[in-house]
Motif scaffolding. Structure first.
Motif, PDB file in Angstrom:
ATOM      1  N   THR A 133      66.009  33.279  -6.652  1.00 38.20           N
ATOM      2  CA  THR A 133      65.273  34.292  -5.903  1.00 38.20           C
ATOM      3  C   THR A 133      63.780  34.263  -6.229  1.00 38.20           C
ATOM      4  N   ALA A 134      62.991  34.692  -5.263  1.00 37.86           N
ATOM      5  CA  ALA A 134      61.542  34.810  -5.424  1.00 37.86           C
ATOM      6  C   ALA A 134      61.170  36.283  -5.382  1.00 37.86           C
ATOM      7  N   THR A 135      60.234  36.692  -6.210  1.00 36.35           N
ATOM      8  CA  THR A 135      59.845  38.100  -6.266  1.00 36.35           C
ATOM      9  C   THR A 135      58.760  38.441  -5.252  1.00 36.35           C
ATOM     10  N   LEU A 136      58.035  37.432  -4.777  1.00 36.45           N
ATOM     11  CA  LEU A 136      56.979  37.643  -3.788  1.00 36.45           C
ATOM     12  C   LEU A 136      57.322  36.890  -2.517  1.00 36.45           C
ATOM     13  N   ASP A 137      56.706  37.288  -1.397  1.00 35.09           N
ATOM     14  CA  ASP A 137      56.826  36.480  -0.195  1.00 35.09           C
ATOM     15  C   ASP A 137      55.765  35.382  -0.256  1.00 35.09           C
ATOM     16  N   PRO A 138      55.937  34.283   0.528  1.00 33.91           N
ATOM     17  CA  PRO A 138      55.018  33.138   0.410  1.00 33.91           C
ATOM     18  C   PRO A 138      53.546  33.493   0.636  1.00 33.91           C
ATOM     19  N   GLN A 139      53.271  34.371   1.601  1.00 33.78           N
ATOM     20  CA  GLN A 139      51.880  34.699   1.904  1.00 33.78           C
ATOM     21  C   GLN A 139      51.239  35.486   0.764  1.00 33.78           C
ATOM     22  N   THR A 140      51.975  36.426   0.197  1.00 32.95           N
ATOM     23  CA  THR A 140      51.450  37.197  -0.933  1.00 32.95           C
ATOM     24  C   THR A 140      51.203  36.301  -2.136  1.00 32.95           C
ATOM     25  N   ALA A 141      52.154  35.389  -2.400  1.00 29.89           N
ATOM     26  CA  ALA A 141      51.991  34.468  -3.525  1.00 29.89           C
ATOM     27  C   ALA A 141      50.785  33.559  -3.323  1.00 29.89           C
ATOM     28  N   ARG A 142      50.596  33.092  -2.087  1.00 27.03           N
ATOM     29  CA  ARG A 142      49.455  32.212  -1.804  1.00 27.03           C
ATOM     30  C   ARG A 142      48.141  32.952  -1.983  1.00 27.03           C
ATOM     31  N   LYS A 143      48.081  34.189  -1.517  1.00 26.56           N
ATOM     32  CA  LYS A 143      46.845  34.958  -1.650  1.00 26.56           C
ATOM     33  C   LYS A 143      46.532  35.247  -3.114  1.00 26.56           C
ATOM     34  N   ALA A 144      47.582  35.481  -3.910  1.00 29.00           N
ATOM     35  CA  ALA A 144      47.362  35.691  -5.339  1.00 29.00           C
ATOM     36  C   ALA A 144      46.813  34.432  -5.997  1.00 29.00           C
TER      37      ALA A 144
END
Length: 368
Positions: free
Chosen positions: A259-270
């Motif tokens: 499982t991932a705790t963030l969605d891809p867009q949120t992770a990329r922005k971080a």
């Protein structure tokens, strides 16, 4: 727990042992046709689908009569150059009856390590998926040497998922997931349906077993899971040997989910927001307001360019008063940005002398 039907953008990795008969070296055409039907079914649900497929060397070595033993680098690259043609043709033939266009993308590790190549590859994926095509990705074995190789398609699939902004990555394997021990030799091994984090205990469960045609064992799959989940992409290890393996997943087949705790867009922005800027773009009031609404930054809204940066480098975006509004990856060098600043996007080709992209910083490449 994630579910395949939740995916908006899906990456599926297909190993050589699933695609190529291990005895005859021939393509498993029935299996591939069934997979194509699965892809069509998922696309009909509105998903984007990318396939990361092994098989070029396995197909090519049979054509060149290289036998089943270890290959030298030259032999492997020769086999890949022959097999890539057959692999692409096979996917095209399998997908065409469903009205789906197949596209081929060959990558090396350099393509994800170099930021400009990374952005080029990301843009290519976006353009293909926007037009309904299914990219077929493989490592570029015809030219890759050890220092620029992924080495296995498990990690390649995870990197493709990150590049393309996928929210689910599926590794089709010869086993239905991760066990507490090797179930082939330990009858007490338990199947794990969900792995929330990859701890040392989880890593200790992974062995090195692989088939004669595949390079990846469970350890490489855990490495892939680390890459994917860190970027907001859930990953599954699923049994792929039977027909219609993706349909089986939608019907509840047993798999292991990471499982991932963030969605891809949120992770990329971080990820972008943590970078150190190499330059800055001063915006007019209209561009600053557009950024606040989630729009891309167009050259027309830029009034000044500071610093010396290359394409793909992080740049600060500043409002008219100099206050930082966010950080983004520039699609142009500093020299190019200065030339097109204040101009409409349809003037870029005339100014630079070659076609460019409409946005100076695309909204998918910024953290505001």
């Amino acid at each position: 727990m994630p579910a395949l039907t939740q995916a908006r953008r899906l990456v599926v990795k297909i190993g050589s042992a699933l695609l190529v008969d291990q005895v005859t070296g021939a393509l498993r055409a029935d299996w591939l046709r069934a997979l194509a039907a699965d892809v069509a079914m998922l696309k009909a649900r509105g998903m984007d689908v990318i396939l990361v497929s092994s098989g070029s060397i396995a197909l090519g070595r049979n054509v060149l009569a290289l036998g089943q033993g270890a290959l030298s680098l030259d032999e492997a690259q020769a086999a890949a150059s022959v097999g890539q043609i057959r692999l692409a043709r096979a996917y095209e033939a399998a997908l065409e009856p469903h009205g789906i266009v197949a596209a081929q993308i060959l990558l090396t590790l350099d393509d994800s390590a170099d930021r400009r190549r990374y952005l080029n590859t990301r843009a290519t994926f976006a353009a293909l998926l926007a037009r309904g095509a299914v990219p077929i990705v493989n490592e570029n074995d015809t030219i890759a040497t050890d220092e620029i190789r992924y080495g296995d398609n498990d990690r390649l699939a995870a990197n493709v998922a990150v590049m393309a902004g996928a929210d689910i990555c599926v590794l089709l394997s010869d086993i239905d997931g991760l066990y507490t021990a090797n179930p082939r030799v330990d009858a007490s091994a338990r199947h794990l349906s969900v792995v929330a984090s990859i701890t040392p205990d989880i890593e200790a469960m992974a062995g090195d077993a692989g088939t004669g045609l595949s390079k990846g064992g469970m350890k490489t799959k855990l490495m892939a899971a680390r890459t994917a989940t860190a970027a907001g992409c859930a990953m599954a290890i699923a049994q792929g040997a039977g027909l219609n393996p993706l349909s089986a997943m939608t019907q509840g087949a047993r798999v292991t989910w990471f499982t991932a705790t963030l969605d891809p867009q949120t992770a990329r922005k971080a990820w972008i927001s943590a970078m150190k800027p190499k330059g800055a773009l001063r915006l007019d009031a209209g561009a600053a307001a557009a950024l606040a609404r989630g729009k891309s930054l167009l050259p027309a809204g830029v009034v000044a360019v500071m610093g010396d940066f290359q394409r793909g480098d992080p740049v600060a975006m500043e409002g008219p008063d100099g206050a930082r509004l966010g950080l983004g990856l520039s699609r142009y060098t500093a020299t190019e940005a200065r030339a097109i600043a204040g101009h409409r996007s349809d003037e870029i080709t005339a100014i630079l002398g070659y076609p460019g992209r409409a946005a100076l910083v695309h909204r998918d490449d910024m953290a505001v």
